[in-house]
Design a protein around this motif. Structure first.
Motif, PDB file in Angstrom:
ATOM      1  N   LEU A  82       7.825   1.622  -3.050  1.00  0.00           N
ATOM      2  CA  LEU A  82       8.487   0.405  -2.344  1.00  0.00           C
ATOM      3  C   LEU A  82       9.199  -0.367  -3.464  1.00  0.00           C
ATOM      4  CD1 LEU A  82       6.171  -0.623   0.640  1.00  0.00           C
ATOM      5  CD2 LEU A  82       8.171   0.925   0.624  1.00  0.00           C
ATOM      6  N   VAL A  83       9.038  -0.112  -4.698  1.00  0.00           N
ATOM      7  CA  VAL A  83       9.230  -0.961  -5.779  1.00  0.00           C
ATOM      8  C   VAL A  83       9.133  -2.449  -5.653  1.00  0.00           C
ATOM      9  CG1 VAL A  83      11.249  -1.104  -7.623  1.00  0.00           C
ATOM     10  CG2 VAL A  83      11.013   0.729  -5.782  1.00  0.00           C
ATOM     11  N   VAL A  84       7.787  -2.976  -5.139  1.00  0.00           N
ATOM     12  CA  VAL A  84       7.396  -4.308  -5.047  1.00  0.00           C
ATOM     13  C   VAL A  84       6.971  -4.696  -6.315  1.00  0.00           C
ATOM     14  CG1 VAL A  84       7.367  -4.433  -2.608  1.00  0.00           C
ATOM     15  CG2 VAL A  84       5.556  -3.554  -3.704  1.00  0.00           C
ATOM     16  N   PRO A  85       7.122  -6.078  -6.554  1.00  0.00           N
ATOM     17  CA  PRO A  85       6.710  -6.550  -7.886  1.00  0.00           C
ATOM     18  C   PRO A  85       5.248  -7.041  -7.927  1.00  0.00           C
ATOM     19  CG  PRO A  85       7.924  -8.225  -7.071  1.00  0.00           C
ATOM     20  CD  PRO A  85       7.808  -7.107  -6.072  1.00  0.00           C
ATOM     21  N   ILE A  86       4.376  -6.274  -7.256  1.00  0.00           N
ATOM     22  CA  ILE A  86       2.942  -6.863  -6.971  1.00  0.00           C
ATOM     23  C   ILE A  86       2.227  -5.415  -7.919  1.00  0.00           C
ATOM     24  CG2 ILE A  86       1.047  -7.170  -5.563  1.00  0.00           C
ATOM     25  CD1 ILE A  86       2.925  -8.003  -3.511  1.00  0.00           C
ATOM     26  N   PRO A  87       1.133  -5.900  -8.826  1.00  0.00           N
ATOM     27  CA  PRO A  87       0.545  -4.937  -9.311  1.00  0.00           C
ATOM     28  C   PRO A  87      -0.465  -3.981  -8.214  1.00  0.00           C
ATOM     29  CG  PRO A  87       0.208  -6.682 -10.679  1.00  0.00           C
ATOM     30  CD  PRO A  87       0.856  -7.207  -9.323  1.00  0.00           C
ATOM     31  N   GLY A  88      -0.627  -2.711  -8.409  1.00  0.00           N
ATOM     32  CA  GLY A  88      -0.993  -1.894  -7.359  1.00  0.00           C
ATOM     33  C   GLY A  88      -2.527  -2.216  -7.202  1.00  0.00           C
ATOM     34  N   PRO A  89      -3.320  -2.547  -8.009  1.00  0.00           N
ATOM     35  CA  PRO A  89      -4.731  -2.978  -7.544  1.00  0.00           C
ATOM     36  C   PRO A  89      -4.751  -4.122  -6.458  1.00  0.00           C
ATOM     37  CG  PRO A  89      -4.757  -2.656  -9.984  1.00  0.00           C
ATOM     38  CD  PRO A  89      -3.401  -2.541  -9.524  1.00  0.00           C
ATOM     39  N   VAL A  90      -3.833  -5.266  -6.837  1.00  0.00           N
ATOM     40  CA  VAL A  90      -3.755  -6.469  -5.958  1.00  0.00           C
ATOM     41  C   VAL A  90      -3.439  -5.829  -4.299  1.00  0.00           C
ATOM     42  CG1 VAL A  90      -2.653  -8.593  -5.604  1.00  0.00           C
ATOM     43  CG2 VAL A  90      -3.213  -7.684  -7.835  1.00  0.00           C
ATOM     44  N   LEU A  91      -2.547  -4.892  -4.496  1.00  0.00           N
ATOM     45  CA  LEU A  91      -2.016  -4.611  -3.095  1.00  0.00           C
ATOM     46  C   LEU A  91      -3.116  -4.028  -2.416  1.00  0.00           C
ATOM     47  CD1 LEU A  91       0.351  -4.658  -0.953  1.00  0.00           C
ATOM     48  CD2 LEU A  91       0.901  -2.208  -1.908  1.00  0.00           C
ATOM     49  N   GLY A  92      -3.900  -3.185  -3.219  1.00  0.00           N
ATOM     50  CA  GLY A  92      -5.363  -2.404  -2.647  1.00  0.00           C
ATOM     51  C   GLY A  92      -6.140  -3.439  -2.229  1.00  0.00           C
ATOM     52  N   MET A  93      -6.432  -4.542  -2.851  1.00  0.00           N
ATOM     53  CA  MET A  93      -7.237  -5.385  -2.504  1.00  0.00           C
ATOM     54  C   MET A  93      -6.791  -6.238  -1.071  1.00  0.00           C
ATOM     55  SD  MET A  93      -7.758  -9.126  -4.388  1.00  0.00           S
ATOM     56  CE  MET A  93      -6.425  -9.997  -3.745  1.00  0.00           C
ATOM     57  N   VAL A  94      -5.543  -6.397  -1.238  1.00  0.00           N
ATOM     58  CA  VAL A  94      -5.058  -6.999   0.039  1.00  0.00           C
ATOM     59  C   VAL A  94      -5.518  -5.977   1.415  1.00  0.00           C
ATOM     60  CG1 VAL A  94      -3.183  -7.799   1.493  1.00  0.00           C
ATOM     61  CG2 VAL A  94      -3.431  -8.276  -0.953  1.00  0.00           C
ATOM     62  N   MET A  95      -5.099  -4.814   1.081  1.00  0.00           N
ATOM     63  CA  MET A  95      -5.229  -3.476   2.085  1.00  0.00           C
ATOM     64  C   MET A  95      -6.745  -3.445   2.612  1.00  0.00           C
ATOM     65  SD  MET A  95      -2.942  -0.646   0.485  1.00  0.00           S
ATOM     66  CE  MET A  95      -1.183  -0.402   1.308  1.00  0.00           C
TER      67      MET A  95
END
Lengths: 126, 241
Positions: A24-37
């Motif tokens: 999705l080319v979002v400017p959030i680091p992958g682990p942070v999105l993983g944390m939210v999920m």
């Protein structure tokens, strides 16, 4: 097996996070999105599975160890740091103190302010 | 033993990840013992002592950082899953967070902006290059997040990793003294400030004071990682660097 299952779960969420961020080319680091999920999953399921709890406790209780290799990386940047040591050290030192004091002050004031308005106004959620 | 045999062993060891990984764990183990011996004095922070020991050892043996990192990367890698793992304390503290959500949100957003703004501003005032300003901007976030942001905004990710560690150390060493000086007694307030300003190293220190301060610090670290990722690139855009 218990710890291993928890660890696997953490890695799966990190992987899904990294892949989603790249797709999705979002400017959030992958682990942070993983944390939210993972947080959303826990909210939906309504409890923490034991293997996950064990793995996360183990990782987070040794959190400062995980910063050591990055800290040793200082030696690779000695030249850069020597060139600009004054702005680097002063900005880092004072900015950290300012952030700590300001955040504590704001948290202290807002907690008191909202506690008072809640008691005084008699308005409560739920 | 003869000279070439030792050299062969050294060549083997410095080319394999085994040595880097082992010395990282041994140095941390020693540093942690030293820390306990000092009655958990914040001045004997185990990250400082183990990093100092490892740098000294590598310099004496003439080993480069990249050779060391062959092994060190295995420990470093765990920062990723550790970031994901923050969802667990976040979920477990959710009921307390819901009561305090408004003060926490306000302090968090202000804290993250002050952390980034003050480091960019101070570095700029003191004549630091743009690259240095951008490497400093995400320094209060936990390492994997800060490195990711540094890359997006034009900093040097590996330098940011070093600055993140230094920030955590400054926060962990000075935090409790600062709170004493401000006469703050509420552990939730101290925890939030510690987690926002000094991420994981500060949180490790917060758990030493009380489990409540630790939980709030972990919470603030998790939330500010997310807030930093959203706010800092936008803030940099806004300042127009």
């Amino acid at each position: 097996m218990n710890f291993l299952n928890g660890m696997t779960l953490l890695l799966v969420y990190q992987l899904v996070g990294e892949v989603t961020v790249r797709l999705l080319v979002v400017p959030i680091p992958g682990p942070v999105l993983g944390m939210v999920m993972l947080f959303v999953t826990l909210m939906i399921r309504g409890r923490t599975p034991e293997p996950l709890e064990n793995a996360s406790t183990a990782l987070l209780s040794h959190l400062s160890l995980l910063f050591v290799p990055a800290g040793v990386g200082m030696m690779a940047h000695f030249d850069r740091i020597a060139d600009e040591w004054l702005p680097i050290t002063l900005a880092l030192f004072f900015s950290t103190i300012i952030t700590m004091v300001a955040t504590a002050g704001i948290m202290q004031l807002t907690t008191r302010w909202f506690a008072r308005s809640e008691n005084g106004g008699g308005q409560r959620d739920e | 033993m003869n000279e070439p045999a030792i050299r062969d062993i050294w060549v083997y060891l410095s080319a394999s990840p085994l040595l880097g990984l082992t010395i990282t764990l041994v140095a941390y183990g020693l540093a942690y013992r030293l820390y306990l011996k000092s009655n958990s004095s914040p001045l004997a922070n185990p990250v400082v002592t183990s990093v100092a020991m490892l740098i000294a050892l590598l310099m004496v043996t003439g080993t480069s950082y990249s050779e060391y990192f062959e092994g060190g990367q295995f420990v470093h890698f765990l920062l990723g899953p550790a970031t994901v793992a923050l969802a667990v304390p976040l979920y477990q503290q959710f009921s307390r967070l819901r009561q305090l959500w408004l003060p926490v949100t306000i302090s968090l957003v202000c804290g993250v902006m002050i952390a980034a703004g003050s480091s960019i501003g101070l570095a700029w005032l003191l004549g630091g290059s743009t690259e240095i300003q951008m490497s400093l901007a995400p320094k209060s976030a936990t390492a994997p997040v800060a490195m990711g942001i540094s890359e997006t905004i034009g900093g040097i990710p590996s330098l940011t990793a070093v600055l993140v560690v230094a920030t955590g150390i400054v926060g962990a060493v000075l935090g409790t003294k600062l709170f004493e000086w401000m006469r703050i007694t509420d552990d939730s307030v101290k925890g939030i400030a510690m987690g926002v300003a000094a991420h994981g190293i500060g949180t490790a220190r917060a758990f030493q004071v009380s489990s409540q301060m630790g939980a709030f610090s972990g919470l603030a670290m998790a939330l500010s990682a997310f807030a930093t990722a959203l706010i800092v690139p936008w803030l940099v855009d806004l300042i127009g660097i």
